[in-house]
Write an enzyme that holds these catalytic residues in place. Structure first.
Site, PDB file in Angstrom:
ATOM      1  N   CYS A 153       0.846  -1.206   0.000  1.00 51.72           N
ATOM      2  CA  CYS A 153       0.000   0.000   0.000  1.00 51.72           C
ATOM      3  C   CYS A 153       0.876   1.247   0.000  1.00 51.72           C
ATOM      4  O   CYS A 153       1.680   1.453   0.925  1.00 51.72           O
ATOM      5  CB  CYS A 153      -0.916  -0.011   1.213  1.00 51.72           C
ATOM      6  SG  CYS A 153      -1.991   1.443   1.279  1.00 51.72           S
TER       7      CYS A 153
ATOM      8  N   ASN B  97      -0.095  -8.587 -10.460  1.00 52.17           N
ATOM      9  CA  ASN B  97      -1.085  -7.562 -10.124  1.00 52.17           C
ATOM     10  C   ASN B  97      -0.701  -6.246 -10.819  1.00 52.17           C
ATOM     11  O   ASN B  97       0.467  -5.891 -10.876  1.00 52.17           O
ATOM     12  CB  ASN B  97      -1.141  -7.375  -8.603  1.00 52.17           C
ATOM     13  CG  ASN B  97      -2.100  -6.265  -8.201  1.00 52.17           C
ATOM     14  OD1 ASN B  97      -1.818  -5.497  -7.310  1.00 52.17           O
ATOM     15  ND2 ASN B  97      -3.238  -6.174  -8.853  1.00 52.17           N
TER      16      ASN B  97
END
Length: 520
Positions: A114, A214
């Site tokens: 993140c 991803n």
């Protein structure tokens, strides 16, 4: 935690690792903030999603607060396989959180990717990729304290500028027993730049555990392409394909509607009748709002497509990708092609939407113009027919008056021939000839004037129709005046005839007296 907890504890939890050994591409729904709740997970599972994540949960708050547990984590019996993603910076806190969710989930995931400022400021998220020993300790503690061997422990990371550091981090995590690693192919500083699939491929080649790719995977076709580029075992799919599918369908619908509106055998008057259907009248109330809403949506999509084109058409990015890996360069070119396709779709949809609005407006105006023209043409035809009737009636009256006058003259001439002297007969004959000549001259001139007036009336435009009708009424008044004059002239002839009769009676009386005298 909301849900049927008793039934959930008794259910047979699945092993997510079986998905990676099935020989097929694993379709994973990524952990998305505020989206990856139970309702959303239930929806995506109906569309063949193999594995779902919860939104990122701060482990310390989850362990400390029961209210946080009830609000952040919900599940049910059909919500499997399920991975709970935690943000943590202490090994024991992560272990405690794993103990809480172990009966209800199939594994946990440690968020090391993140890039949000608050997360990195608190020591969570992407800052952990610079602390491989801490990541290794947290994975090891969870592995040692969770008794269920089917319970998975995974991590999600971003890459370093120096790819060797990322490979080292992954190898240390693998040594502690991590189940799989999800690699977001961007660095901490990168947001919308192209994904480095070449880096994911290098990491995959360096590891023996499953690697999940991803980043910028929006369609199943994207997942298959990334699978061929990287050799990764799973692809996180963001399920964001509906918008461009809807735009393409909207574009094809616009083209079909415009083609139907332009068909030559359907007149604007018929389209106006169709537009006057009560259903369209009800929709017209919301037409302007819907039109503006679609305009705004298409503009937003167009700007987003422009941004994507600019991102993938960067010469620096292409050169960098080409120097690293040929397959990565091809993938970027594919992304550029798709962004250009999206640009054309949104741009043409916006253009045709404006054209469609303008076409409907022009058809409506043309239909109104055609209706007005038909009404004016009917009025002109009616007025022309009335003028023709008036002219015919005027000519008929003139003929009747002429015949009446000729009959009077003929009777007067016959009477004079019978009773008048030769001198009087010559005078009467001259008078009759002059009257006939005058009458014939007037009739010929009147007929000529009437013909010219009729021709002029037929040649004049619709706007002069009232003036022509006024001229016709004036001609009718003139004809009436002429009739009056003819009547007066006939009365004069009658008086002259009476005068001649009196002279004839006087001459007859004189003639009788002379005969009486001779007899005497």
């Amino acid at each position: 935690m909301i849900g049927d907890i008793v039934e959930t504890k008794q259910c047979q939890l699945k092993d997510p690792m079986d998905l990676f050994h099935s020989g097929q591409v694993v379709k994973i729904c990524a952990p998305m903030v505020r989206y990856s709740k139970l309702a959303f997970r239930t929806l995506v599972r109906k569309y063949s999603c193999d594995l779902c994540y919860t939104p990122m949960i701060v482990a310390a708050d989850f362990v400390r607060s029961e209210k946080a547990r009830d609000s952040e984590f919900t599940t049910n019996k059909g919500d499997h396989p399920l991975i709970v993603q935690f943000a943590a910076k202490e090994a024991q806190i992560l272990c405690d959180a794993a103990h809480i969710v172990c009966p209800f989930a199939d594994g946990i995931d440690l968020n090391c990717g993140c890039p949000q400022r608050w997360a990195m400021a608190e020591g969570y998220g992407a800052c952990l990729i610079n602390k491989p020993e801490l990541v290794r300790d947290m994975v090891r503690h969870v592995r040692n304290q969770i008794d269920n061997p089917r319970f998975s422990v995974s991590i999600k990371i971003r890459i370093h500028e120096d790819l060797k550091r990322t490979v080292d981090l992954c190898q240390k995590a693998e040594a502690t027993g991590v189940s799989w690693i999800t690699v977001h192919g961007r660095s901490v500083e990168e947001r919308h730049q192209p994904v480095h699939y070449d880096a994911i491929k290098i990491i995959k080649q360096s590891m023996s555990i499953p690697i999940v790719a991803n980043g910028d995977i929006k369609t199943l076709k994207d997942a298959e392409n990334v699978h061929h580029l990287t050799g990764a075992d799973g692809k996180i799919k963001h399920l964001m394909t509906f918008q461009w599918t809807a735009v393409a369908a909207f574009l094809y619908g616009e083209i079909a509607v415009i083609l139907v509106l332009c068909l030559p055998f359907i007149s604007p008057l018929r389209w106006q009748k169709i537009f006057m259907i009560p259903l369209w009248s009800k929709m017209a109330v919301f037409w302007n709002k819907m039109f503006l809403t679609i305009i705004v949506l298409l503009i937003v999509l167009f700007l987003d497509a422009v941004r994507e084109v600019r991102k993938y058409s960067s010469v620096h990015v292409n050169e960098k990708a080409a120097n690293v890996n040929t397959n990565a360069f091809d993938h970027i070119q594919m992304k550029l092609f798709r962004s250009q396709r999206n640009l054309y779709l949104s741009g043409f949809s916006l253009f045709l939407w404006l054209v469609l609005r303008r076409t409907v407006t022009l058809l409506t105006q043309l239909a109104k113009g055609m209706t007005s023209h038909a009404c004016l043409e009917t009025q002109v035809n009616d007025a022309t027919e009335a003028a023709r009737k008036y002219m015919a009636e005027n000519e008929r009256l003139q003929e009747i008056l002429g015949l009446t006058f000729l009959c009077g003259l003929a009777l007067a001439f016959v009477f004079i021939c019978k009773h008048a002297s030769f001198h009087r007969m010559r005078e009467a004959r001259a008078i009759v000839y002059r009257a006939l000549a005058a009458l014939s001259g007037k009739e010929s001139s009147k007929k000529k004037e009437s013909a010219e007036a009729t021709d002029e009336k037929l040649k004049k435009e619709v706007e002069h129709l009232k003036a022509e009708l006024q001229k016709t009424s004036d001609a009718l008044k003139k004809a009436n005046n002429e009739v009056t004059a003819v009547k007066k002239q006939s009365e004069g002839l009658k008086r002259e005839y009476d005068h001649l009769m009196k002279e004839y009676e006087w001459l007859q009386a004189s003639l009788n007296e002379a005969e009486d005298k001779k007899e005497l």
